[in-house]
Design an enzyme around this catalytic site. Structure first.
Site, PDB file in Angstrom:
ATOM      1  N   GLU A   1      34.887 -28.263 -64.659  1.00 51.47           N
ATOM      2  CA  GLU A   1      36.056 -27.478 -65.063  1.00 51.47           C
ATOM      3  C   GLU A   1      36.787 -26.875 -63.863  1.00 51.47           C
ATOM      4  OE1 GLU A   1      35.140 -24.677 -68.172  1.00 51.47           O
ATOM      5  OE2 GLU A   1      34.566 -26.254 -69.569  1.00 51.47           O
TER       6      GLU A   1
ATOM      7  N   TYR B   1      27.441 -11.829 -69.338  1.00 46.31           N
ATOM      8  CA  TYR B   1      26.934 -11.421 -70.648  1.00 46.31           C
ATOM      9  C   TYR B   1      27.395 -10.002 -70.967  1.00 46.31           C
ATOM     10  CZ  TYR B   1      24.009 -15.547 -70.253  1.00 46.31           C
ATOM     11  OH  TYR B   1      23.572 -16.849 -70.118  1.00 46.31           O
TER      12      TYR B   1
ATOM     13  N   CYS C   1      29.504 -22.049 -74.305  1.00 49.36           N
ATOM     14  CA  CYS C   1      28.490 -21.092 -73.858  1.00 49.36           C
ATOM     15  C   CYS C   1      28.148 -21.287 -72.384  1.00 49.36           C
ATOM     16  CB  CYS C   1      27.248 -21.182 -74.732  1.00 49.36           C
ATOM     17  SG  CYS C   1      26.563 -22.839 -74.887  1.00 49.36           S
ATOM     18  N   HIS C   2      28.502 -22.438 -71.819  1.00 52.21           N
ATOM     19  CA  HIS C   2      28.244 -22.675 -70.393  1.00 52.21           C
ATOM     20  C   HIS C   2      29.110 -21.782 -69.502  1.00 52.21           C
ATOM     21  CE1 HIS C   2      31.564 -25.450 -71.427  1.00 52.21           C
ATOM     22  NE2 HIS C   2      31.959 -25.284 -70.167  1.00 52.21           N
TER      23      HIS C   2
ATOM     24  N   ASN D   1      23.671 -20.984 -79.557  1.00 46.22           N
ATOM     25  CA  ASN D   1      24.897 -21.688 -79.912  1.00 46.22           C
ATOM     26  C   ASN D   1      24.573 -23.149 -80.226  1.00 46.22           C
ATOM     27  OD1 ASN D   1      27.477 -22.841 -80.028  1.00 46.22           O
ATOM     28  ND2 ASN D   1      27.683 -22.910 -77.813  1.00 46.22           N
TER      29      ASN D   1
END
Length: 178
Positions: A169, A111, A142-143, A134
């Site tokens: 991912e 962040y 946002c993950h 979001n």
């Protein structure tokens, strides 16, 4: 991917629900673009009556395109989405959501790092709040935002889904959630 500020008075919302490895996803669109991707038990989900009528994904071009691209994402065939967005949020939220789209697939930022990118290095808490609001999960990634020490912090769809998406991912084999 372009973002158009939402104008609820001129756009008609419709929605569909699709299956995914992280459970059912509710896709909400307005005529001008995708307005929401919500998971079951999603934090900060708008009232369902704002979603408009439920339609088949194939009945609306934005829903069809989103469904196709999400299927490609979950198949591992695509890493970036090309979908017009029509999100509602404050100017600061819109800036945060735009910055989220610049985080590469499979990478994470804190962040604080995201706040610094926005030119407001002391605004990590405000970035976290905007990140949590979001409305277009997965599409606007946002993950990919984590705590300063790499810890899994809040996620609108739940920490288990955030962990799954990041593992996916990174190429980690995982069971289907949901």
């Amino acid at each position: 991917m372009t973002t158009t500020p939402a104008t609820a008075t001129t756009d008609t919302s419709v929605h569909t629900i699709i299956d995914s490895p992280v459970g059912p996803l509710t896709l909400v669109t307005r005529e001008s673009g995708l307005a929401g991707v919500y998971m079951t038990e999603h934090r900060h989900i708008p009232a369902q009556e704002t979603f408009g009528p439920r339609v088949a994904a194939t009945d609306h071009p934005v829903l069809a395109r989103t469904t196709e691209q999400l299927a490609g994402y979950f198949a591992g065939d695509i890493r970036d989405f090309d979908i017009d967005l029509s999100t509602s949020g404050t100017p600061f939220q819109q800036r945060v959501w735009a910055a989220l789209r610049d985080i590469p697939y499979g990478e994470t930022v804190s962040y604080g790092e995201l706040a610094a990118v926005l030119g407001q290095p002391t605004a990590s808490r405000a970035v976290g709040l905007a990140n949590g609001r979001n409305p277009v999960s997965i599409i606007v990634p946002c993950h990919r935002v984590v705590g300063a020490n790499g810890s899994m912090t809040g996620y609108g769809g739940g920490i288990d889904r955030k962990r799954w998406l990041l593992g996916f991912e990174h190429g980690t084999q995982q069971p289907v959630l949901g």
